[in-house]
Design an enzyme around this catalytic site. Structure first.
Site, mmCIF file in Angstrom:
data_model
loop_
_atom_site.group_PDB
_atom_site.id
_atom_site.type_symbol
_atom_site.label_atom_id
_atom_site.label_comp_id
_atom_site.label_asym_id
_atom_site.label_seq_id
_atom_site.Cartn_x
_atom_site.Cartn_y
_atom_site.Cartn_z
ATOM 1 N N GLU A 187 0.828 -1.225 0.000
ATOM 2 C CA GLU A 187 0.000 0.000 0.000
ATOM 3 C C GLU A 187 0.856 1.266 0.000
ATOM 4 O O GLU A 187 0.905 2.002 0.993
ATOM 5 C CB GLU A 187 -0.914 0.026 1.227
ATOM 6 C CG GLU A 187 -2.002 -1.010 1.188
ATOM 7 C CD GLU A 187 -2.938 -0.941 2.380
ATOM 8 O OE1 GLU A 187 -2.549 -0.400 3.422
ATOM 9 O OE2 GLU A 187 -4.057 -1.440 2.280
ATOM 10 N N GLU A 381 -5.249 -8.022 -1.543
ATOM 11 C CA GLU A 381 -5.749 -7.993 -0.156
ATOM 12 C C GLU A 381 -7.226 -7.704 -0.175
ATOM 13 O O GLU A 381 -7.651 -6.714 -0.776
ATOM 14 C CB GLU A 381 -5.106 -6.843 0.628
ATOM 15 C CG GLU A 381 -3.997 -7.215 1.505
ATOM 16 C CD GLU A 381 -3.578 -6.053 2.396
ATOM 17 O OE1 GLU A 381 -4.443 -5.414 3.002
ATOM 18 O OE2 GLU A 381 -2.375 -5.810 2.460
HETATM 19 C C1 BG6 Z 1 -4.270 -2.979 4.944
HETATM 20 C C2 BG6 Z 1 -2.915 -3.441 5.362
HETATM 21 O O1 BG6 Z 1 -4.274 -1.618 5.147
HETATM 22 O O2 BG6 Z 1 -5.403 -3.404 5.637
HETATM 23 C C3 BG6 Z 1 -2.915 -4.638 6.313
HETATM 24 O O3 BG6 Z 1 -2.096 -3.696 4.264
HETATM 25 C C4 BG6 Z 1 -4.057 -4.513 7.273
HETATM 26 O O4 BG6 Z 1 -1.657 -4.682 6.918
HETATM 27 C C5 BG6 Z 1 -5.348 -4.537 6.498
HETATM 28 O O5 BG6 Z 1 -4.051 -5.468 8.291
HETATM 29 C C6 BG6 Z 1 -6.601 -4.523 7.348
HETATM 30 O O6 BG6 Z 1 -6.551 -3.441 8.218
HETATM 31 P P1 BG6 Z 1 -6.754 -3.608 9.783
HETATM 32 O O7 BG6 Z 1 -6.530 -2.263 10.346
HETATM 33 O O8 BG6 Z 1 -8.144 -4.081 9.948
HETATM 34 O O9 BG6 Z 1 -5.749 -4.617 10.216
#
Ligand code: BG6
Length: 485
Positions: A187, A381
């Site tokens: 990201e 993701e």
């Molecule tokens: C993304 C990141 O922003 O979202 C991850 O690349 C992160 O590292 C994921 O875990 C989900 O966000 P969160 O804050 O729910 O863990």
């Protein structure tokens, strides 16, 4: 012709490994983020560290006190073989993980890497290959050796580009033939909206961030990305290079022309800027006015522009969890999102953490990325953060996660029918992880449950959730049907 998709799962070293001082690993920027019980500004405080909060964390570490969840992650360092076996049983085609920079270079600026760190990742690469999975590597996922912040000022300093290239060289020389897909940075737009995570920049003790420093750091990461791609093409030519941003799928709050323009401008700066540089190889025109109007000064050298043009990435990728709404007048009920806030969208349901669930937004994003770059797109993701419950009978029933996945998979198929060249889908936090945004354990994404709480109390035992069985069967029947077609 539609491509047969790769289905995967992802972790990140700081959220997963733990073992923060094992084998000589140095402290990094995630190890010093404290867990703070949820209040209105706890998330901001644990995300945007100041130099004095870092100093406090170091004192705590000396004393062995405090609650710093990334120091333990979900203990993946100690469960490696078991976890890879679980992923093999799950049947995923590809595993995304990241390397801890501070495990290989504890201070970040040593001449030679740490042997014990190399040995650990030898085991990881070997286990993934033996399980028959492809490798999707994130070179760095937020965690930067702390010394590089204290000594050089993090990514504001171009010196980090050389040090990063040194780190990448070790990775490609040692494991390059095993890396199928890779990202120089997770990201990369996080530097803009979450500077401690994204570009290792401490927040000033008083007042706001200096935006020149933020954008200089981002620019330096762009240069580092292009230099890493150049290096990889020389020494690890079979790997495919990508760039990745957090995608937000913006909607204007009203039909007003101002809201619509705001959406365009925000999308440009927040989402397309890195994509235009790294995938399209150009420094985009719209940033000039943005810099001028915000008094931002960024040192961009001519050689940098040439690098961008010559070493653009092979595929584009993004994280996608929810969509966002923007209003020019700042009205409307606020809700949370992936490291950012948004206005509440009445057409969508939201998770307990306020992230608005929008599967159609995923199709929109796939089209938008393909349209802009004409490069294959990886959803690297996506997933649902929820408070799962380990029942008395030892089961975890998570039908909401299955529903979330099914609805998003349907939209990927629609995007393929639209003509988008999709490479695959990688489920975030396939094994439960510590949350990157709020440092909580109880916000879980996995199909594998890890028995631990926000305080780090628990056995860290792994338990298959109901969604594990569903995802396993889905992947299996997807490929069976595909082969038969
Ligand atoms: C993304 C990141 O922003 O979202 C991850 O690349 C992160 O590292 C994921 O875990 C989900 O966000 P969160 O804050 O729910 O863990």
């Amino acid at each position: 012709m539609m491509r047969e998709l790769l289905w995967g799962g992802a972790t990140a070293s700081s959220q997963y490994e733990g073992g923060f001082s094992e084998g000589g690993k140095g402290l990094d920027t995630q190890d010093v983020r404290p867990y703070l019980p949820r209040t209105s500004n706890a998330t901001t405080e644990t995300r945007l560290l100041t130099s004095s909060s870092v100093a406090r964390a170091k004192e705590d570490i000396e004393r062995g006190s405090g609650n710093y969840p990334f120091q333990r992650g979900t203990m993946g360092y100690y469960h490696l073989d078991e976890d890879i076996q679980l992923l093999k049983e799950l049947g995923i085609d590809i595993y995304r993980f990241s390397i801890s920079w501070a495990r290989l270079f504890p201070e970040g600026d040593e001449e030679v890497p740490n042997e014990s760190g190399l040995a650990y990742y030898d085991r990881v690469f070997e286990a993934v290959a033996s399980a028959g999975m492809k490798t999707f590597l994130t070179l760095t996922h937020y965690a930067v050796p702390l010394n590089l912040v204290e000594k050089y000022g993090g990514w504001t300093n171009r010196r980090l580009i050389d040090l990063y290239e040194r780190f990448a060289r070790v990775v490609f020389e040692r494991w390059g033939d095993r890396i199928d897909y890779y990202l120089p940075f997770n990201e990369i737009n996080a530097g803009y909206f979450s500077p401690w995570n994204g570009v290792a920049l401490p927040k000033p003790e008083e007042g706001a961030y200096d935006q020149s420093k933020v954008f200089q750091s981002l620019h330096n990461q762009f240069v580092a990305s292009a230099r890493v791609i150049r290096l990889q093409r020389e020494i690890a030519p079979r790997s495919q290079s990508g760039c990745m941003v957090a995608a937000f799928c913006y909607y204007p709050h009203t039909m007003s022309p101002e809201d619509n323009l705001l959406k365009l401008r925000d999308e440009q700066v927040n989402q397309w800027y890195p994509v235009d540089v790294l995938a399209n190889g150009v420094q985009p025109y719209y940033m000039d006015r943005f810099y001028r109007e915000h008094g931002i000064e960024v040192d961009i050298e001519d050689d940098d522009l040439e690098l961008f043009a010559r070493y653009s990435c092979d595929f584009v990728s993004f994280s996608y969890y929810s969509s966002s709404v923007l209003a020019s007048e700042g009205n409307g009920e606020q809700t949370a999102g992936n490291l950012v806030c948004s206005i509440r969208n009445p057409y969508l349901e939201a998770t307990e953490w306020g992230w608005q669930i929008d599967p159609v937004g995923l199709r929109t994003m796939l089209n938008a990325f393909y349209d802009r770059t004409h490069k294959p797109v990886f959803v690297c993701e996506c997933g649902l953060g929820a408070r799962d419950v380990l029942e008395e009978d030892g089961a975890v029933h998570d039908p909401y996660r299955v529903e979330y996945l099914m609805r998003h998979f349907g939209q990927i198929e629609e995007a393929q029918r639209d003509g988008v060249d999709v490479l695959g889908f990688i489920m975030w936090g396939v094994i439960d992880l510590v949350s990157a945004g709020s440092c909580e354990m109880e916000k879980r994404y996995g199909v594998v449950y890890v028995d631990a709480d926000n305080e780090g109390v628990g056995s860290y035992r792994r338990i298959k959730k109901d969604s594990f069985i569903w995802y396993r069967d889905f992947i299996c029947s997807y490929h069976e049907t595909w082969t038969k077609e």
